[in-house]
Design an enzyme around this catalytic site. Sequence first.
Site, PDB file in Angstrom:
ATOM      1  N   ARG A 184       0.877  -0.958   0.012  1.00 37.40           N
ATOM      2  CA  ARG A 184       0.019  -0.026  -0.043  1.00 37.40           C
ATOM      3  C   ARG A 184       1.037   1.301  -0.019  1.00 37.40           C
ATOM      4  O   ARG A 184       0.605   2.205  -0.703  1.00 37.40           O
ATOM      5  CB  ARG A 184      -0.943  -0.012   1.204  1.00 37.40           C
ATOM      6  CG  ARG A 184      -1.853  -1.241   1.237  1.00 37.40           C
ATOM      7  CD  ARG A 184      -2.693  -1.231   2.599  1.00 37.40           C
ATOM      8  NE  ARG A 184      -3.616  -2.187   2.521  1.00 37.40           N
ATOM      9  CZ  ARG A 184      -3.397  -3.411   2.969  1.00 37.40           C
ATOM     10  NH1 ARG A 184      -2.177  -3.853   3.328  1.00 37.40           N
ATOM     11  NH2 ARG A 184      -4.261  -4.515   2.998  1.00 37.40           N
ATOM     12  N   ASP A 188      -9.177  -5.295   8.276  1.00 40.12           N
ATOM     13  CA  ASP A 188      -8.351  -6.238   9.054  1.00 40.12           C
ATOM     14  C   ASP A 188      -8.880  -6.855  10.222  1.00 40.12           C
ATOM     15  O   ASP A 188      -8.736  -7.964  10.507  1.00 40.12           O
ATOM     16  CB  ASP A 188      -6.982  -5.439   9.458  1.00 40.12           C
ATOM     17  CG  ASP A 188      -6.600  -4.433   8.196  1.00 40.12           C
ATOM     18  OD1 ASP A 188      -5.372  -4.544   7.786  1.00 40.12           O
ATOM     19  OD2 ASP A 188      -7.280  -3.473   8.070  1.00 40.12           O
ATOM     20  N   ARG A 190     -11.265  -9.466   9.109  1.00 38.38           N
ATOM     21  CA  ARG A 190     -10.773 -10.682   8.856  1.00 38.38           C
ATOM     22  C   ARG A 190     -10.260 -11.221   9.785  1.00 38.38           C
ATOM     23  O   ARG A 190     -10.475 -12.756   9.752  1.00 38.38           O
ATOM     24  CB  ARG A 190      -9.374 -10.198   7.818  1.00 38.38           C
ATOM     25  CG  ARG A 190      -9.832  -9.594   6.368  1.00 38.38           C
ATOM     26  CD  ARG A 190      -8.781  -9.076   5.789  1.00 38.38           C
ATOM     27  NE  ARG A 190      -9.227  -8.551   4.276  1.00 38.38           N
ATOM     28  CZ  ARG A 190      -8.692  -7.592   3.697  1.00 38.38           C
ATOM     29  NH1 ARG A 190      -7.557  -6.964   4.072  1.00 38.38           N
ATOM     30  NH2 ARG A 190      -9.053  -7.425   2.594  1.00 38.38           N
ATOM     31  N   HIS A 231      -3.015   0.425   8.332  1.00 37.28           N
ATOM     32  CA  HIS A 231      -3.685  -0.413   7.293  1.00 37.28           C
ATOM     33  C   HIS A 231      -2.690  -0.675   6.461  1.00 37.28           C
ATOM     34  O   HIS A 231      -2.773   0.040   5.310  1.00 37.28           O
ATOM     35  CB  HIS A 231      -4.856   0.360   6.745  1.00 37.28           C
ATOM     36  CG  HIS A 231      -5.451  -0.469   5.806  1.00 37.28           C
ATOM     37  ND1 HIS A 231      -6.030  -1.647   5.805  1.00 37.28           N
ATOM     38  CD2 HIS A 231      -5.858  -0.276   4.447  1.00 37.28           C
ATOM     39  CE1 HIS A 231      -6.606  -2.104   4.777  1.00 37.28           C
ATOM     40  NE2 HIS A 231      -6.312  -1.420   3.660  1.00 37.28           N
TER      41      HIS A 231
HETATM   42  P1  NAD Z   1      -9.776   1.647  -9.567  1.00 38.98           P
HETATM   43  O1  NAD Z   1      -8.387   1.633 -10.412  1.00 38.98           O
HETATM   44  O2  NAD Z   1     -10.552   0.657  -9.935  1.00 38.98           O
HETATM   45  O3  NAD Z   1     -10.325   3.048  -9.412  1.00 38.98           O
HETATM   46  C1  NAD Z   1      -9.782   4.022  -9.142  1.00 38.98           C
HETATM   47  C2  NAD Z   1     -10.851   5.287  -9.705  1.00 38.98           C
HETATM   48  O4  NAD Z   1     -10.224   6.448  -9.240  1.00 38.98           O
HETATM   49  C3  NAD Z   1     -10.654   5.352 -11.032  1.00 38.98           C
HETATM   50  O5  NAD Z   1     -11.952   5.258 -11.616  1.00 38.98           O
HETATM   51  C4  NAD Z   1     -10.105   6.546 -11.313  1.00 38.98           C
HETATM   52  O6  NAD Z   1     -10.371   7.367 -12.573  1.00 38.98           O
HETATM   53  C5  NAD Z   1     -10.437   7.622 -10.321  1.00 38.98           C
HETATM   54  N1  NAD Z   1      -9.614   8.605  -9.864  1.00 38.98           N
HETATM   55  C6  NAD Z   1      -8.237   8.595 -10.018  1.00 38.98           C
HETATM   56  N2  NAD Z   1      -7.635   9.875  -9.651  1.00 38.98           N
HETATM   57  C7  NAD Z   1      -8.869  10.788  -9.528  1.00 38.98           C
HETATM   58  C8  NAD Z   1      -8.989  12.095  -9.313  1.00 38.98           C
HETATM   59  N3  NAD Z   1      -8.079  12.789  -9.077  1.00 38.98           N
HETATM   60  N4  NAD Z   1     -10.188  12.564  -9.219  1.00 38.98           N
HETATM   61  C9  NAD Z   1     -11.380  11.677  -9.099  1.00 38.98           C
HETATM   62  N5  NAD Z   1     -11.156  10.293  -9.472  1.00 38.98           N
HETATM   63  C10 NAD Z   1     -10.043  10.065  -9.711  1.00 38.98           C
HETATM   64  O7  NAD Z   1      -9.054   1.308  -7.873  1.00 38.98           O
HETATM   65  P2  NAD Z   1      -9.827   0.710  -6.660  1.00 38.98           P
HETATM   66  O8  NAD Z   1      -9.501  -0.807  -6.916  1.00 38.98           O
HETATM   67  O9  NAD Z   1     -11.197   1.261  -6.756  1.00 38.98           O
HETATM   68  O10 NAD Z   1      -9.270   1.308  -5.563  1.00 38.98           O
HETATM   69  C11 NAD Z   1      -9.139   2.639  -5.112  1.00 38.98           C
HETATM   70  C12 NAD Z   1      -8.204   2.995  -3.720  1.00 38.98           C
HETATM   71  O11 NAD Z   1      -8.908   2.157  -2.881  1.00 38.98           O
HETATM   72  C13 NAD Z   1      -7.117   2.525  -4.001  1.00 38.98           C
HETATM   73  O12 NAD Z   1      -5.999   3.411  -3.579  1.00 38.98           O
HETATM   74  C14 NAD Z   1      -6.835   1.270  -3.300  1.00 38.98           C
HETATM   75  O13 NAD Z   1      -5.565   0.826  -2.697  1.00 38.98           O
HETATM   76  C15 NAD Z   1      -7.863   1.679  -2.297  1.00 38.98           C
HETATM   77  N6  NAD Z   1      -8.409   0.518  -1.221  1.00 38.98           N
HETATM   78  C16 NAD Z   1      -8.360   0.731  -0.109  1.00 38.98           C
HETATM   79  C17 NAD Z   1      -8.974  -0.287   0.942  1.00 38.98           C
HETATM   80  C18 NAD Z   1      -9.204  -0.106   2.455  1.00 38.98           C
HETATM   81  O14 NAD Z   1      -9.341  -1.064   3.086  1.00 38.98           O
HETATM   82  N7  NAD Z   1      -9.001   1.261   2.802  1.00 38.98           N
HETATM   83  C19 NAD Z   1      -9.397  -1.596   0.353  1.00 38.98           C
HETATM   84  C20 NAD Z   1      -9.226  -1.728  -0.988  1.00 38.98           C
HETATM   85  C21 NAD Z   1      -8.719  -0.801  -1.931  1.00 38.98           C
END
Ligand code: NAD
Length: 309
Positions: free
Chosen positions: A86, A148, A151, A175
């Site tokens: 991450r 987490d 899980r 995280h």
């Molecule tokens: P993804 O690539 O499927 O989607 C990301 C989206 O963000 C895309 O549609 C993109 O166009 C958009 N985006 C990027 N920059 C942008 C901006 N400046 N303004 C508006 N939109 C913008 O990715 P994902 O799988 O959906 O993951 C998104 C985030 O969530 C990642 O950082 C991932 O690591 C995180 N995540 C966090 C957890 C958690 O437990 N906190 C769990 C899973 C994923």
Amino acid sequence: MKIAIIGVGSVGSAVATAVKNTGLAHEIVLFDRDGIRARAAAEDLGHASAFSYDIKITAVSTYRPIKNSDVVIVAAGANQKPGETRMDLLHKNAEVISDIIPRVMANVDNKNVKIIIVTNPLDVMVMLAQKLSKLPANRVIGTGTMLDSARLKIILSRQLGVSTRSISSYVLGEHGDSSVVNWSSVYVGGIALDDFCKQAKISLPQTTRNTIEHRVKNAAYEIIQGRGATWDGIGAAVADLLYAIVHDEKRILTTSIVDGVGKNAVAMSLPRIIGVNGVSMNLRPKMNSAESNALRKSAKIIRKNFDLL
Ligand code: NAD
């Protein structure tokens, strides 16, 4: 209740679905810098809403229509590719948060709004979002180790043969790779874990605990390997956090907010009481010295990475 979701990729879409299914929101507004993707998500979710609750779901191409949102959920940014941590997303996603937060703040009521951060590296992004938004720390909330902790609870439930609903167990700190399984605060039906194991004649030696910790910490890596990304778990976690806020539940969830001042300020997950004003109290669970040391180390890793920005 009006909810805005910024970033409608795998996670943002799953969040929108989970939030829609709670029936909490009368309106969900979706923004993504990829407008075609946002519009398609709004269409698809809109059709799905005909099978659940009446809800207005719209894709927007500017930030103005997020006005009057009670909660803004930020799920935009790069996700982990197989093998990436991450923290590897730090600089890329700091740019994304720096782009989004000022635009959000220019359009919402800063006396009321709560921001939920989902983007990784979660804790550092919470620190950045809180700094940029200038909102009180209790209203910029990261989902932190909610997933987490879930899980851990599921693995323990299978190991102990007890419902997840009778287990209280927390993962603390980052995280991410330095997260800390808080064995000292695991309770099963109100009974400390070791006492429960004695009564149930279950052996949970250190080697088994190490394996459980490994499984908790590596769950995301395994899902990403098999599925390309994780989304269902985090969608449910965000909906659960939102539920606790909207219903002013005062439920205790391991969320991440900025705590401390100046150079000592850091965002990491601890059990915190959640209600309509966001976080109302931070709790320090029982920890042995190894857990306390690991938590301090985790906090230092988060702070060091924030200082790199
Ligand atoms: P993804 O690539 O499927 O989607 C990301 C989206 O963000 C895309 O549609 C993109 O166009 C958009 N985006 C990027 N920059 C942008 C901006 N400046 N303004 C508006 N939109 C913008 O990715 P994902 O799988 O959906 O993951 C998104 C985030 O969530 C990642 O950082 C991932 O690591 C995180 N995540 C966090 C957890 C958690 O437990 N906190 C769990 C899973 C994923």
